[in-house]
Design an enzyme around this catalytic site. Structure first.
Site, PDB file in Angstrom:
ATOM      1  N   TYR A  58       0.851  -1.188   0.000  1.00  0.00           N
ATOM      2  CA  TYR A  58       0.000   0.000   0.000  1.00  0.00           C
ATOM      3  C   TYR A  58       0.888   1.240   0.000  1.00  0.00           C
ATOM      4  CZ  TYR A  58      -5.019   0.499   0.143  1.00  0.00           C
ATOM      5  OH  TYR A  58      -6.324   0.639  -0.219  1.00  0.00           O
ATOM      6  N   GLU A  60      -0.284   5.021  -0.523  1.00  0.00           N
ATOM      7  CA  GLU A  60      -1.044   6.229  -0.852  1.00  0.00           C
ATOM      8  C   GLU A  60      -0.129   7.438  -0.796  1.00  0.00           C
ATOM      9  OE1 GLU A  60      -5.663   5.556   0.604  1.00  0.00           O
ATOM     10  OE2 GLU A  60      -4.384   6.939   1.679  1.00  0.00           O
ATOM     11  N   ASP A 204      -5.647  13.262 -25.619  1.00  0.00           N
ATOM     12  CA  ASP A 204      -5.827  11.885 -25.147  1.00  0.00           C
ATOM     13  C   ASP A 204      -5.110  10.980 -26.141  1.00  0.00           C
ATOM     14  OD1 ASP A 204      -6.567   9.426 -24.264  1.00  0.00           O
ATOM     15  OD2 ASP A 204      -8.733   9.791 -24.268  1.00  0.00           O
ATOM     16  N   THR A 230      -2.565   5.697 -22.146  1.00  0.00           N
ATOM     17  CA  THR A 230      -2.531   4.369 -21.544  1.00  0.00           C
ATOM     18  C   THR A 230      -1.090   3.870 -21.639  1.00  0.00           C
ATOM     19  OG1 THR A 230      -2.934   3.248 -23.647  1.00  0.00           O
ATOM     20  CG2 THR A 230      -4.884   3.803 -22.336  1.00  0.00           C
ATOM     21  N   LYS A 233      -1.266  -0.173 -24.706  1.00  0.00           N
ATOM     22  CA  LYS A 233      -1.619  -0.367 -26.108  1.00  0.00           C
ATOM     23  C   LYS A 233      -0.318  -0.565 -26.902  1.00  0.00           C
ATOM     24  CE  LYS A 233      -6.142   1.663 -25.368  1.00  0.00           C
ATOM     25  NZ  LYS A 233      -7.104   2.761 -25.573  1.00  0.00           N
ATOM     26  N   ARG A 239      -1.410  -2.912 -18.038  1.00  0.00           N
ATOM     27  CA  ARG A 239      -2.642  -2.136 -18.154  1.00  0.00           C
ATOM     28  C   ARG A 239      -2.555  -0.965 -17.189  1.00  0.00           C
ATOM     29  NH1 ARG A 239      -5.515  -4.627 -21.232  1.00  0.00           N
ATOM     30  NH2 ARG A 239      -7.053  -2.977 -21.056  1.00  0.00           N
TER      31      ARG A 239
HETATM   32  C1  LIG Z   1      -8.140   3.131 -24.730  1.00  0.00           C
HETATM   33  C2  LIG Z   1      -8.556   4.558 -24.604  1.00  0.00           C
HETATM   34  C3  LIG Z   1      -8.894   5.137 -23.368  1.00  0.00           C
HETATM   35  C4  LIG Z   1      -9.131   4.360 -22.095  1.00  0.00           C
HETATM   36  O1  LIG Z   1      -8.295   3.447 -21.639  1.00  0.00           O
HETATM   37  P1  LIG Z   1      -8.762   2.380 -20.514  1.00  0.00           P
HETATM   38  O2  LIG Z   1      -7.469   1.915 -19.970  1.00  0.00           O
HETATM   39  O3  LIG Z   1      -9.564   1.351 -21.236  1.00  0.00           O
HETATM   40  O4  LIG Z   1      -9.594   3.103 -19.508  1.00  0.00           O
HETATM   41  C5  LIG Z   1      -9.152   6.488 -23.315  1.00  0.00           C
HETATM   42  N1  LIG Z   1      -9.115   7.242 -24.414  1.00  0.00           N
HETATM   43  C6  LIG Z   1      -8.822   6.731 -25.623  1.00  0.00           C
HETATM   44  C7  LIG Z   1      -8.786   7.646 -26.796  1.00  0.00           C
HETATM   45  C8  LIG Z   1      -8.553   5.377 -25.759  1.00  0.00           C
HETATM   46  O5  LIG Z   1      -8.281   4.873 -26.967  1.00  0.00           O
END
Ligand SMILES: *Cc1c(COP(=O)(O)O)cnc(C)c1O
Length: 409
Positions: A58, A60, A204, A230, A233, A239
């Site tokens: 943990y 925080e 994003d 993320t 990907k 993850r």
């Molecule tokens: C994959 C994705 C997310 C979210 O990712 P998670 O880990 O599934 O919450 C947010 N924005 C875009 C544009 C994405 O492609």
């Protein structure tokens, strides 16, 4: 190497039910084609960090300022992850605690916005993410989203429309990013529009951030106030999510992640992020990222030759969006036939809105070592699967994947 992805003897002895499920999933991944644009195969080193002692910890707060004791190694792991992220993306500040891409976006909004603020983002019918204003998501409930689209003919973002909407609605923030846009977004154009109307720019970059790390896509870092991403990907880490920003937003972002939207950080995941950032900084990853794009371009061209309408006529990234309508089938039905043949992908929005196409990516197959000859083979497998030749195609898929096992033989 495959040993690390197999359930251990200990797990099998204690819980054969779960061991069977995990082994089934391992075999599914190894014997079908993972063409989801959002997935990849992490390295054995990343998996080892995920299964490490930090899973018990943990922590925080932030390094040097934790609410829990015994954080000396947790602090070291997070400091390494942050320093590697900063170096990899050439950015002043990185918060590596978001549990997911969506959590990173939530934190970005929390850092810059108040409930009720207007936000301009790509509309969901055109490829915006759930967190870009879906009524089923916190974003659509707490903010007033206005959606920009893409040109119905070209499939490209219409920057004049973005500018018009920005001038009309005067958003507090503009979100630039998509789940299915196959081309590079022009961050400088978004920045100019944001500056003109006094809006923050949130990029994003959940999808392209791995290509950015490998130098195969332009970086949003010089243009965005905040970059959300993320780590699982194309970037090929565990993850999770992260937020990158300049020093002036550092404190706001950190407070928006913890304590505003999250509790304890997942230290094993942060350690795995550090491992992945280390891998992504190596020359092999630069070669990988460029191969991912070359494979996607080759596959897009081959699919087009076989009658698929490829959105924007091709791709700049790992991602392909395509409409199989000319082959007499829609996206959801195509996904079903491909799945029956062992080809796993998802449906996606198309530029003209009402129907759905298929979305696929080359990150995972490229990690397996596939190249242009295999992209031609895959395009032929797509054709055969859509013609309804499920059994023969399934056999051919099993043959192809057996030649490129994701974790070695
Ligand atoms: C994959 C994705 C997310 C979210 O990712 P998670 O880990 O599934 O919450 C947010 N924005 C875009 C544009 C994405 O492609």
């Amino acid at each position: 190497m495959s040993v690390i992805t197999q359930p251990t003897d200990l797990l099998r002895q204690q819980d054969p039910q779960l061991a069977d499920i995990l082994e089934g999933e391992r075999q599914r991944q190894a014997t079908t084609l993972q063409m989801s644009a959002a997935e990849n195969f992490t390295s054995p080193a990343v998996l080892a960090a995920l299964g490490s002692a930090l899973a018990n910890k943990y922590a925080e707060g932030y390094p040097g300022a934790r609410h829990h004791g015994g954080c000396e190694y947790a602090d070291l792991a997070e400091r390494v992850a942050v320093e590697r992220a900063k170096a990899l993306f050439g950015v002043e500040h990185a918060n590596v605690q978001p549990h997911s891409g969506s959590s990173a976006v939530l934190a970005a909004y929390a850092a810059l916005l108040r409930p009720g603020d207007t936000v301009l983002a790509m509309g969901l019918p055109y490829g915006g993410h759930l967190t870009h204003g879906s009524p089923a998501n916190f974003s659509g409930r707490w903010f007033d989203f206005v959606g920009y689209g893409v040109d119905a003919e070209t499939g490209l973002v219409d920057y004049e429309q973005v500018q018009r909407l920005a001038r009309t609605h005067l958003p507090k923030a503009i979100v630039c990013g998509s789940i299915s846009y196959p081309r590079h977004l022009e961050y400088s154009a978004f920045r100019e529009i944001a500056d003109e109307v006094g809006a923050h720019l949130i990029v994003d970059a959940a999808h392209p951030i791995g290509l950015v790390a490998g130098g195969a896509a332009p970086s949003p870092v010089p243009y965005a106030d905040l970059v959300c991403a993320t780590t699982h990907k194309v970037l090929r880490g565990p993850r999770g999510g992260m937020v990158l920003c300049g020093a002036e937003f550092a404190e706001r972002v950190d407070r928006a992640v913890f304590p505003f939207t999250q509790g304890g950080a997942q230290m094993h995941t942060i350690a795995a992020k550090a491992v992945a950032f280390g891998e992504a900084a190596a020359p092999a990853f630069t070669r990988y990222a460029h191969r991912v794009v070359a494979n996607a371009r080759a596959l897009a061209a081959a699919l087009e030759q076989r009658g698929f309408a490829v959105t924007t006529g091709g791709t700049d990234t790992h991602l392909i969006s395509a409409d199989p309508a000319r082959l007499g089938i829609d996206g959801p039905a195509a996904r079903g036939r491909l799945a029956a043949a062992g080809i796993v992908l998802e449906t996606c929005a198309l530029p003209y809105g009402d129907q759905r196409g298929i979305r696929l990516g080359t990150a995972a197959v490229t990690t397996q070592g596939m190249g242009k000859p295999e992209m031609a083979e895959i395009a032929e497998l797509f054709s055969a699967a859509l013609r309804g030749e499920a059994a023969g195609t399934r056999t051919a898929v099993a043959d192809l994947t057996s030649r490129f096992p994701p974790y070695g033989a």
